[in-house]
Design a protein around this motif. Structure first.
Motif, mmCIF file in Angstrom:
data_model
loop_
_atom_site.group_PDB
_atom_site.id
_atom_site.type_symbol
_atom_site.label_atom_id
_atom_site.label_comp_id
_atom_site.label_asym_id
_atom_site.label_seq_id
_atom_site.Cartn_x
_atom_site.Cartn_y
_atom_site.Cartn_z
ATOM 1 N N ASP A 21 0.809 -1.220 0.000
ATOM 2 C CA ASP A 21 0.000 0.000 0.000
ATOM 3 C C ASP A 21 0.845 1.274 0.000
ATOM 4 N N ARG A 22 2.143 1.132 0.105
ATOM 5 C CA ARG A 22 3.062 2.271 0.028
ATOM 6 C C ARG A 22 4.325 1.841 -0.694
ATOM 7 N N LEU A 23 4.813 2.732 -1.524
ATOM 8 C CA LEU A 23 5.999 2.392 -2.299
ATOM 9 C C LEU A 23 6.834 3.651 -2.509
ATOM 10 N N LEU A 24 8.090 3.570 -2.203
ATOM 11 C CA LEU A 24 9.034 4.662 -2.429
ATOM 12 C C LEU A 24 10.111 4.140 -3.376
ATOM 13 N N ILE A 25 10.285 4.830 -4.485
ATOM 14 C CA ILE A 25 11.265 4.411 -5.483
ATOM 15 C C ILE A 25 12.328 5.492 -5.574
ATOM 16 N N LEU A 26 13.551 5.128 -5.275
ATOM 17 C CA LEU A 26 14.673 6.061 -5.308
ATOM 18 C C LEU A 26 15.710 5.565 -6.314
ATOM 19 N N THR A 27 15.964 6.360 -7.319
ATOM 20 C CA THR A 27 16.970 6.032 -8.326
ATOM 21 C C THR A 27 17.696 7.314 -8.717
ATOM 22 N N PRO A 28 18.823 7.187 -9.381
ATOM 23 C CA PRO A 28 19.460 8.385 -9.935
ATOM 24 C C PRO A 28 18.560 9.002 -11.012
ATOM 25 N N PRO A 29 18.815 10.241 -11.378
ATOM 26 C CA PRO A 29 18.028 10.866 -12.443
ATOM 27 C C PRO A 29 18.278 10.204 -13.804
ATOM 28 N N GLN A 30 17.295 10.367 -14.670
ATOM 29 C CA GLN A 30 17.410 9.972 -16.082
ATOM 30 C C GLN A 30 17.566 8.466 -16.299
ATOM 31 N N VAL A 31 16.878 7.664 -15.496
ATOM 32 C CA VAL A 31 16.950 6.211 -15.706
ATOM 33 C C VAL A 31 15.599 5.615 -16.107
ATOM 34 N N GLY A 32 14.593 6.466 -16.292
ATOM 35 C CA GLY A 32 13.284 5.972 -16.724
ATOM 36 C C GLY A 32 12.263 5.829 -15.620
ATOM 37 N N LYS A 33 12.632 6.153 -14.412
ATOM 38 C CA LYS A 33 11.729 6.003 -13.265
ATOM 39 C C LYS A 33 10.478 6.860 -13.430
ATOM 40 N N SER A 34 10.640 8.125 -13.732
ATOM 41 C CA SER A 34 9.494 9.031 -13.781
ATOM 42 C C SER A 34 8.519 8.652 -14.883
ATOM 43 N N THR A 35 9.024 8.306 -16.035
ATOM 44 C CA THR A 35 8.131 7.899 -17.123
ATOM 45 C C THR A 35 7.377 6.630 -16.745
ATOM 46 N N THR A 36 8.071 5.687 -16.140
ATOM 47 C CA THR A 36 7.429 4.438 -15.734
ATOM 48 C C THR A 36 6.389 4.670 -14.653
ATOM 49 N N VAL A 37 6.764 5.425 -13.629
ATOM 50 C CA VAL A 37 5.899 5.589 -12.460
ATOM 51 C C VAL A 37 4.809 6.629 -12.693
ATOM 52 N N ALA A 38 5.138 7.736 -13.344
ATOM 53 C CA ALA A 38 4.205 8.850 -13.449
ATOM 54 C C ALA A 38 3.429 8.889 -14.755
ATOM 55 N N GLU A 39 3.765 8.036 -15.720
ATOM 56 C CA GLU A 39 3.000 7.994 -16.962
ATOM 57 C C GLU A 39 2.437 6.607 -17.233
ATOM 58 N N TRP A 40 3.301 5.600 -17.305
ATOM 59 C CA TRP A 40 2.824 4.272 -17.699
ATOM 60 C C TRP A 40 2.049 3.565 -16.595
ATOM 61 N N PHE A 41 2.427 3.765 -15.330
ATOM 62 C CA PHE A 41 1.642 3.148 -14.255
ATOM 63 C C PHE A 41 0.246 3.759 -14.159
ATOM 64 N N PRO A 42 0.091 5.086 -14.203
ATOM 65 C CA PRO A 42 -1.279 5.623 -14.225
ATOM 66 C C PRO A 42 -2.067 5.159 -15.449
#
Length: 82
Positions: A21-42
């Motif tokens: 029910d909670r998830l924190l994803i920490l990665t360096p910048p520019q590795v695809g995290k934001s696109t995956t989490v903030a676009e494709w997951f929604p």
């Protein structure tokens, strides 16, 4: 697919199944995290649970607005396959 994106995808799938029910994803910048989490997951969430509403947030309103506009386009373009 890069290995770290597979790990992120697996973790998001656990959220989608209600196992987490909670998830924190920490990665360096520019590795695809934001696109995956903030676009494709929604996108996936809206295709799976079409009656739900999804809020896209970001540190900057411009970024959140851009992503928020992309997601319905993904649903329109790719949603039938999901």
């Amino acid at each position: 697919m890069r290995p770290h994106l597979k790990l992120i995808g697996d973790a998001l799938a656990e959220v989608g199944r209600g196992e987490v029910d909670r998830l924190l994803i920490l990665t360096p910048p520019q590795v695809g995290k934001s696109t995956t989490v903030a676009e494709w997951f929604p996108f996936w969430w809206l295709c799976t649970y079409p009656a739900d509403k999804v809020a896209v947030t970001s540190y900057g309103d411009d970024l959140a607005l851009r992503r928020g506009k992309r997601i319905p386009g993904y649903v329109e373009e790719f949603g039938d396959g999901w």
